[in-house]
Design a protein around this motif. Structure first.
Motif, PDB file in Angstrom:
ATOM      1  N   ALA A  32       0.849  -1.201   0.000  1.00 37.75           N
ATOM      2  CA  ALA A  32       0.000   0.000   0.000  1.00 37.75           C
ATOM      3  C   ALA A  32       0.877   1.241   0.000  1.00 37.75           C
ATOM      4  N   ASN A  33       0.636   2.125  -0.956  1.00 37.53           N
ATOM      5  CA  ASN A  33       1.300   3.429  -0.965  1.00 37.53           C
ATOM      6  C   ASN A  33       0.235   4.479  -0.637  1.00 37.53           C
ATOM      7  N   TRP A  34       0.267   4.942   0.610  1.00 35.38           N
ATOM      8  CA  TRP A  34      -0.769   5.908   1.033  1.00 35.38           C
ATOM      9  C   TRP A  34      -0.486   7.318   0.535  1.00 35.38           C
ATOM     10  N   LYS A  35       0.686   7.537  -0.030  1.00 31.95           N
ATOM     11  CA  LYS A  35       1.070   8.880  -0.496  1.00 31.95           C
ATOM     12  C   LYS A  35       0.835   9.899   0.640  1.00 31.95           C
ATOM     13  N   MET A  36       0.311  11.110   0.332  1.00 31.37           N
ATOM     14  CA  MET A  36       0.135  12.136   1.379  1.00 31.37           C
ATOM     15  C   MET A  36      -1.316  12.090   1.882  1.00 31.37           C
ATOM     16  N   GLY A 116      12.183   6.098  -5.967  1.00 34.25           N
ATOM     17  CA  GLY A 116      12.032   6.417  -7.395  1.00 34.25           C
ATOM     18  C   GLY A 116      10.603   6.402  -7.895  1.00 34.25           C
ATOM     19  N   HIS A 117       9.635   6.631  -6.993  1.00 39.52           N
ATOM     20  CA  HIS A 117       8.236   6.699  -7.450  1.00 39.52           C
ATOM     21  C   HIS A 117       8.119   7.808  -8.502  1.00 39.52           C
ATOM     22  N   SER A 118       7.237   7.641  -9.466  1.00 41.15           N
ATOM     23  CA  SER A 118       7.150   8.627 -10.562  1.00 41.15           C
ATOM     24  C   SER A 118       6.788  10.011 -10.045  1.00 41.15           C
ATOM     25  N   GLU A 119       6.056  10.074  -8.912  1.00 47.98           N
ATOM     26  CA  GLU A 119       5.717  11.400  -8.376  1.00 47.98           C
ATOM     27  C   GLU A 119       6.960  12.093  -7.821  1.00 47.98           C
ATOM     28  N   ARG A 120       7.904  11.313  -7.285  1.00 52.52           N
ATOM     29  CA  ARG A 120       9.180  11.884  -6.822  1.00 52.52           C
ATOM     30  C   ARG A 120      10.014  12.299  -8.045  1.00 52.52           C
ATOM     31  N   TYR A 185       6.817  -2.116 -11.452  1.00 54.11           N
ATOM     32  CA  TYR A 185       6.576  -1.496 -12.754  1.00 54.11           C
ATOM     33  C   TYR A 185       5.309  -0.665 -12.633  1.00 54.11           C
ATOM     34  N   GLU A 186       5.450   0.662 -12.753  1.00 57.94           N
ATOM     35  CA  GLU A 186       4.309   1.559 -12.627  1.00 57.94           C
ATOM     36  C   GLU A 186       4.253   2.489 -13.835  1.00 57.94           C
ATOM     37  N   PRO A 187       3.521   2.095 -14.878  1.00 63.63           N
ATOM     38  CA  PRO A 187       3.395   3.014 -16.011  1.00 63.63           C
ATOM     39  C   PRO A 187       2.733   4.306 -15.524  1.00 63.63           C
ATOM     40  N   TRP A 189       1.143   6.616 -16.897  1.00 62.23           N
ATOM     41  CA  TRP A 189      -0.190   6.888 -17.449  1.00 62.23           C
ATOM     42  C   TRP A 189      -1.284   6.076 -16.745  1.00 62.23           C
ATOM     43  N   ALA A 190      -0.885   5.077 -15.967  1.00 63.32           N
ATOM     44  CA  ALA A 190      -1.886   4.229 -15.290  1.00 63.32           C
ATOM     45  C   ALA A 190      -2.067   4.616 -13.829  1.00 63.32           C
ATOM     46  N   ILE A 191      -1.181   5.479 -13.315  1.00 63.51           N
ATOM     47  CA  ILE A 191      -1.228   5.808 -11.888  1.00 63.51           C
ATOM     48  C   ILE A 191      -2.329   6.823 -11.604  1.00 63.51           C
ATOM     49  N   GLY A 192      -3.259   6.411 -10.760  1.00 66.86           N
ATOM     50  CA  GLY A 192      -4.331   7.312 -10.315  1.00 66.86           C
ATOM     51  C   GLY A 192      -5.300   7.720 -11.407  1.00 66.86           C
ATOM     52  N   THR A 193      -5.271   7.053 -12.553  1.00 66.34           N
ATOM     53  CA  THR A 193      -6.121   7.463 -13.678  1.00 66.34           C
ATOM     54  C   THR A 193      -7.341   6.559 -13.847  1.00 66.34           C
ATOM     55  N   TYR A 228       3.288  -5.034 -10.090  1.00 68.15           N
ATOM     56  CA  TYR A 228       2.650  -4.088 -11.015  1.00 68.15           C
ATOM     57  C   TYR A 228       1.944  -3.010 -10.187  1.00 68.15           C
ATOM     58  N   GLY A 229       2.009  -1.757 -10.628  1.00 70.60           N
ATOM     59  CA  GLY A 229       1.269  -0.683  -9.965  1.00 70.60           C
ATOM     60  C   GLY A 229       0.645   0.243 -10.985  1.00 70.60           C
ATOM     61  N   GLY A 230      -0.571   0.691 -10.716  1.00 67.26           N
ATOM     62  CA  GLY A 230      -1.267   1.613 -11.621  1.00 67.26           C
ATOM     63  C   GLY A 230      -2.731   1.230 -11.702  1.00 67.26           C
ATOM     64  N   SER A 231      -3.578   1.895 -10.862  1.00 69.88           N
ATOM     65  CA  SER A 231      -5.024   1.680 -10.868  1.00 69.88           C
ATOM     66  C   SER A 231      -5.427   0.225 -10.632  1.00 69.88           C
ATOM     67  N   VAL A 232      -4.700  -0.441  -9.736  1.00 67.85           N
ATOM     68  CA  VAL A 232      -5.109  -1.809  -9.358  1.00 67.85           C
ATOM     69  C   VAL A 232      -6.297  -1.698  -8.407  1.00 67.85           C
ATOM     70  N   VAL A 249       1.428  -6.564  -6.269  1.00 72.20           N
ATOM     71  CA  VAL A 249       1.003  -5.235  -6.734  1.00 72.20           C
ATOM     72  C   VAL A 249       1.386  -4.141  -5.739  1.00 72.20           C
ATOM     73  N   LEU A 250       1.574  -2.940  -6.289  1.00 70.35           N
ATOM     74  CA  LEU A 250       1.762  -1.730  -5.484  1.00 70.35           C
ATOM     75  C   LEU A 250       0.491  -0.913  -5.710  1.00 70.35           C
ATOM     76  N   VAL A 251      -0.197  -0.606  -4.623  1.00 67.22           N
ATOM     77  CA  VAL A 251      -1.548  -0.045  -4.748  1.00 67.22           C
ATOM     78  C   VAL A 251      -1.613   1.335  -4.101  1.00 67.22           C
ATOM     79  N   GLY A 252      -2.097   2.323  -4.843  1.00 68.23           N
ATOM     80  CA  GLY A 252      -2.274   3.667  -4.298  1.00 68.23           C
ATOM     81  C   GLY A 252      -3.703   3.846  -3.812  1.00 68.23           C
ATOM     82  N   GLY A 253      -4.555   4.407  -4.671  1.00 66.31           N
ATOM     83  CA  GLY A 253      -5.933   4.762  -4.313  1.00 66.31           C
ATOM     84  C   GLY A 253      -6.698   3.662  -3.577  1.00 66.31           C
ATOM     85  N   ALA A 254      -6.662   2.446  -4.106  1.00 62.73           N
ATOM     86  CA  ALA A 254      -7.471   1.361  -3.519  1.00 62.73           C
ATOM     87  C   ALA A 254      -6.904   0.846  -2.202  1.00 62.73           C
TER      88      ALA A 254
HETATM   89  C1  PEP Z   1       0.985   4.483  -7.005  1.00 66.89           C
HETATM   90  O1  PEP Z   1       1.020   5.706  -7.038  1.00 66.89           O
HETATM   91  O2  PEP Z   1       1.963   3.841  -6.574  1.00 66.89           O
HETATM   92  C2  PEP Z   1      -0.223   3.810  -7.499  1.00 66.89           C
HETATM   93  C3  PEP Z   1      -0.096   2.604  -7.942  1.00 66.89           C
HETATM   94  O3  PEP Z   1      -1.389   4.537  -7.461  1.00 66.89           O
HETATM   95  P1  PEP Z   1      -2.856   4.049  -7.951  1.00 66.89           P
HETATM   96  O4  PEP Z   1      -3.050   2.630  -7.464  1.00 66.89           O
HETATM   97  O5  PEP Z   1      -3.784   5.007  -7.300  1.00 66.89           O
HETATM   98  O6  PEP Z   1      -2.856   4.123  -9.440  1.00 66.89           O
END
Ligand code: PEP
Length: 275
Positions: A32-36, A116-120, A185-187, A189-193, A228-232, A249-254
Motif C-alpha cells: 500500500a502506498n498511502w502517499k500524502m 524512485g516513485h514517478s511522483e518523486r 513497474y508503474e506506467p 499513465w496508469a497511476i491514479g487514472t 505491477y502498480g497503476g489503478s489496481v 502489486v503496489l496499490v495507491g488509491g485502492a
Molecule cells: C501508485 O502511485 O503507486 C499507485 C499505484 O497509485 P494508484 O493505485 O492510485 O494508481
C-alpha cells in the motif's frame, strides 16, 4: 561462433525450468502506498477494519509522520504487516531539511522503502543517479528498496517503453548487490487514472524487465519480485495475479480503504498457481 540448434534448445529448456522453479519461490507482495493521505484517526480506523491475511506479504507505506503510530497500530492488531517508507535519503544525517535517513526508518520499524516513485521523479526532479544513491544506501542499511520504474504516456506513444525502462533500471541499479530488492513497474499513465495497463501488456513488460535484470545479475533475476502498480483494484487484481512474471502489486488509491485493500489482498493470498 553460431550456437548449434541443440545448444539453443538446451538453453531454452534450462531457462524455462529455472523460470518455473523460481516463480514458485518468489515472494508475492501486496504493498500500500498511502502517499500524502491519512491522519492518525483515519489510520486507526483503517487497521481496525482491515482483515489482512497470513499467506501473503502485505506492506503498508504511510507518510513519514505516520510511520511510528502505524507501527504501534500494526503491533496492536497482531497482523503480519510490514512497514515501509515512501522515500529515503542517501546520507545518514546532516543538513538535509525535510529528508529522512535509513536509520530513522529502521528506528520506527521499517523494513522497506519505496524509491524512485514517478511522483518523486516528476515533482521533486529525482533522476536515475539520485535514485541509484538511495537504492545503494537502503541496501547497505538493510532496508529493502521497492524501486519504481515506468514510462510516461508520451514515451509509451513514442514506443519508447523498453528504452526508458532499460535506462531507469541500468541507472538505478548501477553497482548494486541485488539480493534484497523489489521492482515495481508503474506506467505513469496508469497511476491514479483508473486506466490500468491490461494484464497482458503488464506481463509482457515485466518479462522485459526481468530480461534486463538478467543482463545485470544473470539467473538471480528469477528470484527478484516484480510488482505491477497503476489503478489496481479488487476487480482487475485477479488478472494481474494470473500472470507468471507479476509477483504482486503496489496499490495507491485502492489501499486507502480497508475493504478495497482487503479485496486485493485476498486475490493475491490464494497462493501461487502451479503453471
Ligand atoms: C501508485 O502511485 O503507486 C499507485 C499505484 O497509485 P494508484 O493505485 O492510485 O494508481
Amino acid at each position: 561462433m553460431e550456437p548449434s540448434i541443440e545448444n539453443y534448445i538446451k538453453n531454452l529448456v534450462r531457462d524455462a525450468i529455472l523460470h518455473l522453479q523460481f516463480r514458485n519461490e518468489r515472494q508475492t507482495y501486496v504493498v500500500a502506498n498511502w502517499k500524502m493521505n491519512k491522519t492518525i484517526a483515519e489510520a486507526t480506523e483503517f487497521f481496525q477494519k482491515l482483515k489482512g491475511r497470513q499467506d501473503v506479504k502485505v506492506v503498508v507505506c504511510p507518510p513519514a509522520p505516520m510511520l511510528y503510530p502505524v507501527q504501534l497500530m500494526i503491533k496492536q492488531i497482531k497482523k503480519p504487516i510490514g512497514l515501509g517508507g515512501q522515500n529515503v535519503h542517501w546520507e545518514e544525517k546532516g543538513a538535509y531539511t525535510g529528508e529522512i535517513s535509513t536509520g530513522m526508518l529502521k528506528d520506527v520499524g521499517c523494513e522497506y522503502a519505496i524509491i524512485g516513485h514517478s511522483e518523486r521523479r516528476q515533482y521533486f526532479l529525482e533522476d536515475d543517479a539520485t535514485i541509484n544513491r538511495k537504492v545503494k544506501k537502503a541496501i547497505k542499511a538493510g532496508i529493502i528498496p521497492i524501486l519504481c520504474v515506468g514510462e510516461t504516456l508520451e514515451e509509451k506513444n513514442l514506443l519508447q517503453t523498453e528504452q526508458v525502462l532499460s535506462r531507469q533500471l541500468f541507472g538505478a541499479l548501477k553497482g548494486i548487490d541485488m539480493s534484497q530488492l523489489i521492482i515495481a513497474y508503474e506506467p505513469v499513465w496508469a497511476i491514479g487514472t483508473g486506466q490500468s495497463a491490461t494484464a497482458d501488456l503488464a506481463e509482457q513488460t515485466h518479462a522485459y524487465i526481468r530480461s534486463v535484470l538478467k543482463q545485470l545479475v544473470g539467473h538471480r533475476a528469477e528470484t527478484i519480485s516484480i510488482l505491477y502498480g497503476g489503478s489496481v483494484n479488487g476487480e482487475n487484481a485477479a488478472d494481474f495475479r494470473s500472470m507468471p512474471n507479476i509477483d504482486g502489486v503496489l496499490v495507491g488509491g485502492a489501499s486507502l480503504n480497508a475493504s478495497s485493500f482487503d479485496e486485493i489482498i485476498d486475490v493475491f493470498a490464494k497462493g501461487v498457481p502451479n503453471i
